[in-house]
Design a protein around this motif. Structure first.
Motif, mmCIF file in Angstrom:
data_model
loop_
_atom_site.group_PDB
_atom_site.id
_atom_site.type_symbol
_atom_site.label_atom_id
_atom_site.label_comp_id
_atom_site.label_asym_id
_atom_site.label_seq_id
_atom_site.Cartn_x
_atom_site.Cartn_y
_atom_site.Cartn_z
ATOM 1 N N SER A 1 0.830 -1.214 0.000
ATOM 2 C CA SER A 1 0.000 0.000 0.000
ATOM 3 C C SER A 1 0.859 1.256 0.000
ATOM 4 N N TYR A 2 0.272 2.347 -0.445
ATOM 5 C CA TYR A 2 0.986 3.632 -0.385
ATOM 6 C C TYR A 2 -0.023 4.776 -0.426
ATOM 7 N N SER A 3 0.429 5.964 -0.018
ATOM 8 C CA SER A 3 -0.381 7.178 -0.149
ATOM 9 C C SER A 3 0.521 8.311 -0.600
ATOM 10 N N GLU A 4 0.112 8.963 -1.695
ATOM 11 C CA GLU A 4 0.898 10.099 -2.196
ATOM 12 C C GLU A 4 0.457 11.416 -1.550
ATOM 13 N N TYR A 5 -0.494 11.323 -0.626
ATOM 14 C CA TYR A 5 -0.996 12.553 0.011
ATOM 15 C C TYR A 5 -0.163 12.973 1.221
ATOM 16 N N LEU A 6 0.754 12.112 1.655
ATOM 17 C CA LEU A 6 1.431 12.352 2.934
ATOM 18 C C LEU A 6 2.119 13.717 2.983
ATOM 19 N N ASN A 7 2.861 14.063 1.921
ATOM 20 C CA ASN A 7 3.571 15.355 1.910
ATOM 21 C C ASN A 7 2.595 16.526 1.923
ATOM 22 N N ASP A 8 1.453 16.376 1.208
ATOM 23 C CA ASP A 8 0.444 17.448 1.171
ATOM 24 C C ASP A 8 -0.183 17.656 2.545
ATOM 25 N N LEU A 9 -0.322 16.549 3.288
ATOM 26 C CA LEU A 9 -1.036 16.619 4.573
ATOM 27 C C LEU A 9 -0.108 16.867 5.758
ATOM 28 N N ALA A 10 1.231 16.790 5.529
ATOM 29 C CA ALA A 10 2.198 16.956 6.630
ATOM 30 C C ALA A 10 1.977 18.245 7.433
ATOM 31 N N PRO A 11 1.731 19.417 6.770
ATOM 32 C CA PRO A 11 1.490 20.641 7.560
ATOM 33 C C PRO A 11 0.274 20.514 8.484
ATOM 34 N N TRP A 12 -0.782 19.817 7.998
ATOM 35 C CA TRP A 12 -1.988 19.646 8.825
ATOM 36 C C TRP A 12 -1.650 18.802 10.063
ATOM 37 N N TYR A 13 -0.942 17.689 9.855
ATOM 38 C CA TYR A 13 -0.562 16.829 10.993
ATOM 39 C C TYR A 13 0.286 17.607 11.992
ATOM 40 N N LYS A 14 1.196 18.417 11.443
ATOM 41 C CA LYS A 14 2.098 19.191 12.309
ATOM 42 C C LYS A 14 1.306 20.159 13.187
ATOM 43 N N ASP A 15 0.310 20.849 12.583
ATOM 44 C CA ASP A 15 -0.449 21.874 13.316
ATOM 45 C C ASP A 15 -1.534 21.273 14.205
ATOM 46 N N GLU A 16 -2.214 20.234 13.695
ATOM 47 C CA GLU A 16 -3.409 19.734 14.387
ATOM 48 C C GLU A 16 -3.133 18.568 15.339
ATOM 49 N N VAL A 17 -2.071 17.794 15.069
ATOM 50 C CA VAL A 17 -1.812 16.621 15.928
ATOM 51 C C VAL A 17 -0.508 16.829 16.698
ATOM 52 N N SER A 18 0.623 16.786 15.978
ATOM 53 C CA SER A 18 1.925 16.996 16.634
ATOM 54 C C SER A 18 2.999 17.191 15.572
ATOM 55 N N PRO A 19 3.994 18.040 15.841
ATOM 56 C CA PRO A 19 5.098 18.201 14.877
ATOM 57 C C PRO A 19 5.884 16.900 14.656
ATOM 58 N N LYS A 20 5.767 15.958 15.636
ATOM 59 C CA LYS A 20 6.524 14.708 15.506
ATOM 60 C C LYS A 20 5.753 13.629 14.756
ATOM 61 N N PHE A 21 4.513 13.899 14.390
ATOM 62 C CA PHE A 21 3.625 12.851 13.861
ATOM 63 C C PHE A 21 4.233 12.132 12.649
ATOM 64 N N VAL A 22 4.645 12.890 11.630
ATOM 65 C CA VAL A 22 5.130 12.271 10.378
ATOM 66 C C VAL A 22 6.418 11.490 10.639
ATOM 67 N N ASP A 23 7.266 12.026 11.530
ATOM 68 C CA ASP A 23 8.514 11.330 11.858
ATOM 69 C C ASP A 23 8.212 9.976 12.517
ATOM 70 N N TYR A 24 7.281 9.969 13.459
ATOM 71 C CA TYR A 24 6.896 8.718 14.126
ATOM 72 C C TYR A 24 6.323 7.728 13.119
ATOM 73 N N ARG A 25 5.484 8.237 12.229
ATOM 74 C CA ARG A 25 4.868 7.375 11.210
ATOM 75 C C ARG A 25 5.947 6.720 10.345
ATOM 76 N N ASN A 26 6.965 7.523 9.958
ATOM 77 C CA ASN A 26 8.047 6.981 9.125
ATOM 78 C C ASN A 26 8.867 5.936 9.879
ATOM 79 N N GLN A 27 9.060 6.178 11.192
ATOM 80 C CA GLN A 27 9.804 5.204 12.001
ATOM 81 C C GLN A 27 9.059 3.867 12.066
ATOM 82 N N LEU A 28 7.731 3.960 12.229
ATOM 83 C CA LEU A 28 6.905 2.743 12.295
ATOM 84 C C LEU A 28 7.021 1.941 11.000
ATOM 85 N N LEU A 29 6.947 2.652 9.876
ATOM 86 C CA LEU A 29 7.029 1.976 8.574
ATOM 87 C C LEU A 29 8.415 1.370 8.361
#
Length: 588
Positions: free
Chosen positions: A433-461
């Motif tokens: 599976s994959y999603s090409e939206y991740l880069n587009d949505l990164a600012p939203w995750y940073k502002d609405e959830v946590s600045p570390k969100f995308v980094d944690y997600r990448n570590q999990l993968l």
């Protein structure tokens, strides 16, 4: 005077008329004495080709075909929600009243109830300048949704007359608009729109907000944007329909359009029964209050299956124009492609790969292209997100429908039968599976959830990818020969798979998980990984780490921590610290 033609030849759902009938391309026609609904799909100087949306047995050459003058259209107005239609927008409840459990041929029923009176509150007054999309009235369509009646897209002018607030049917004039050339047009609550033409908008926005589904593997690892497109391919029994059910139930879309295109009748029955009883978590009302169903099951005529996708899309675009976020569940686009293949074969067109027509790719792209986050003609913002199930034969993702769909969607949730058979649901495989939206949505995750969100997600993968590489070695020579740091990677990957990716649709806390809890779950798993890594680096063997039940406790977080008690995650971090100290003391 309506134009007519005479049937010359019949081939399944395709009929031919001889001579120049004067019909127009894509015009809706009535076929034979029973007035079967059809659409003109081919014109030459000598012949007219019509596809019929109903069973054609019993038709014979010499019967008359009458043109309607209109394209195949849907009626847009209050009454669409909390309803179930067939592929050409005939309400099944009305058909059942007239013909019982089975749909009779040539049924002429109104798409929307012409006698029902709606509470109408006018939002414009005499003298207002209006143009396409201007909201003229608000109607409480269901307990959950306010219906906003609009000026048809290509009409502009000045209002010279309005009705009073009160109760009206969909055919009563609400306002009268005087065009700039002096002509007058009465605007009613209901308007028609051809299904194959996208409704106009002012502007398309790039993806910027995720469609939150409450499913961890989707929201965290492979997110879809509002106005985005996703494919859910998978073999028989892998959970395509259930994945779509979960998204329909829990996503933060305002309105759901569920298109059962060539699927089994019992699946549509299940949707109807569940959605009719389920409480909507957003509004507290019934889920059906913000849902409309298009049911074109596998025993219904094949040509109507081809139209059902466009019918659902047009209904979705209509609600988008009111400023709502709409999610379409198309189940399944493979059955739709098979309908195209059958019709193409009847028309004796040159087949392409696996017998599908050469225009399969362009039809798929035109379908998915109608998704998007838009600025509407009236200045509001709305979105249509399309989630299409694909049913490749034998689960073979290299077949044409899956491959062509992959070209036009930006989110691919590949279902895996080995996961499904191991009872790991949702059976979406993290490696295919994959999603090409991740880069587009990164600012939203940073502002609405946590600045570390995308980094944690990448570590999990990354952990899951490492596990995949290590499993190749384990299969050959067993896990005992691996060094302890690699054994730890396998153990943490197991925690991620069972504690994070696997989700129980029947558990009240686990069926839908807010973004904040998803983030904290990742944080605790990665904290455990960091502390365990430190112990391994000090020379502690993996066998000692596994003596403690900390790994099982972290897996159980999804059940043990209620969604509304994020403060409990601190206790788990303390538990990890205690585990760390205990191992150090024991082996000091």
């Amino acid at each position: 005077m309506n134009k007519t033609g005479i049937i010359y030849g019949i081939n399944g759902p395709v009929i031919y008329l001889k001579g120049n009938t004067g019909f127009k391309m894509s015009e809706m026609v009535y076929v034979g004495e029973e007035h079967l609904v059809g659409e003109v799909i081919g014109l030459t100087k000598d012949t007219t080709t019509v596809q019929v949306y109903e069973e054609t047995s019993g038709l014979r050459p010499g019967e008359k075909v009458t043109a309607t003058g209109d394209a195949v259209s849907v009626l847009l107005g209050p009454g669409i929600l909390n309803n179930i239609f067939d592929g050409i927008q005939r309400p099944l409840s009305e058909i059942a009243k007239e013909s019982g459990k089975y749909i009779s041929r040539g049924m002429q029923v109104d798409s929307l109830d012409p006698d029902k009176k709606w509470d109408v509150h006018l939002t414009v007054s005499v003298g207002d300048e209006v143009s396409g999309g201007t909201i003229i009235a608000e109607i409480p369509e269901t307990k959950s949704i306010v219906h906003k009646s609009m000026i048809p897209p290509y009409l502009r002018g000045r209002i010279i007359k309005t009705a009073e607030d009160g109760q009206y049917t969909i055919n009563d004039p609400i306002v009268t608009v005087q065009r700039h050339d002096g002509s007058e047009v009465e605007v009613r609550l209901a308007q028609k729109w051809p299904i194959r033409i996208a409704r106009p908008t002012d502007k398309r926005y790039p993806a910027s907000k995720p469609l939150i589904t409450g499913q961890r593997i989707l929201d965290t690892l492979f997110p879809i944007a509002k106005g985005g497109t996703a494919a859910v391919p998978g073999g028989f029994g892998t959970g395509k329909t259930m994945t779509q059910h979960q998204i329909a139930k829990w996503s933060d879309a305002d309105i759901i359009v569920y298109i059962g295109c060539g699927e089994r009748g019992n699946e549509m029955t299940q949707v109807l029964e569940e959605f009719g009883e389920l409480q909507d978590p957003k509004t507290g009302n019934l889920l059906m209050d913000r849902t409309t169903l298009i049911a074109n099951t596998s025993n219904m005529p094949v040509a109507a299956r081809e139209a059902s996708i466009y019918t659902g899309l047009t209904l979705a675009e209509y609600y988008r124009d009111m400023g709502y976020d709409v999610a379409i569940m198309a189940d399944s686009t493979s059955r739709w492609a098979e309908a195209l293949r059958e019709l193409s074969g009847r028309l004796e067109e040159m087949p392409a790969e696996e017998g599908f027509p050469a225009y399969l790719a362009s039809r798929l792209s035109a379908f998915y292209e109608r998704a998007g986050m838009m600025q509407n003609l009236n200045g509001t913002e709305g979105s249509v997100s399309i989630i299409g199930a694909v049913s490749p034969q034998g689960g073979d993702f290299s077949e044409p429908v899956t491959q062509n769909t992959k070209r036009f969607v930006r989110c691919f949730w590949g279902l895996d039968k080995s996961l499904a058979y191991a009872r790991h649901f949702p059976a979406i495989h993290w490696l295919t599976s994959y999603s090409e939206y991740l880069n587009d949505l990164a600012p939203w995750y940073k502002d609405e959830v946590s600045p570390k969100f995308v980094d944690y997600r990448n570590q999990l993968l990354a952990i899951l990818n490492q596990e995949s590489s290590l499993m190749e070695i384990v299969k050959l020579i067993g896990s005992d020969v691996l060094p302890d740091d690699q054994k730890l990677t396998l153990e943490i990957a197991r925690v991620v798979r069972l504690g994070f990716l696997q989700q129980n649709a029947f558990h009240p806390e686990d069926t839908c998980v807010p973004m904040s809890k998803q983030f904290l779950m990742m944080e605790v798993i990665l904290y455990l990984y960091k502390k365990s890594k430190a112990l391994i680096a000090m020379g502690m063997p993996m066998s000692i780490l596994k003596e403690d039940n900390i790994f099982e406790r972290i897996i159980a977080i999804k059940y043990d921590v209620p969604n509304d008690k994020p403060e409990m995650f601190e206790d788990y971090k303390k538990a990890v610290d205690e585990f760390y100290d205990k191992v150090l003391e024991k082996n000091a």
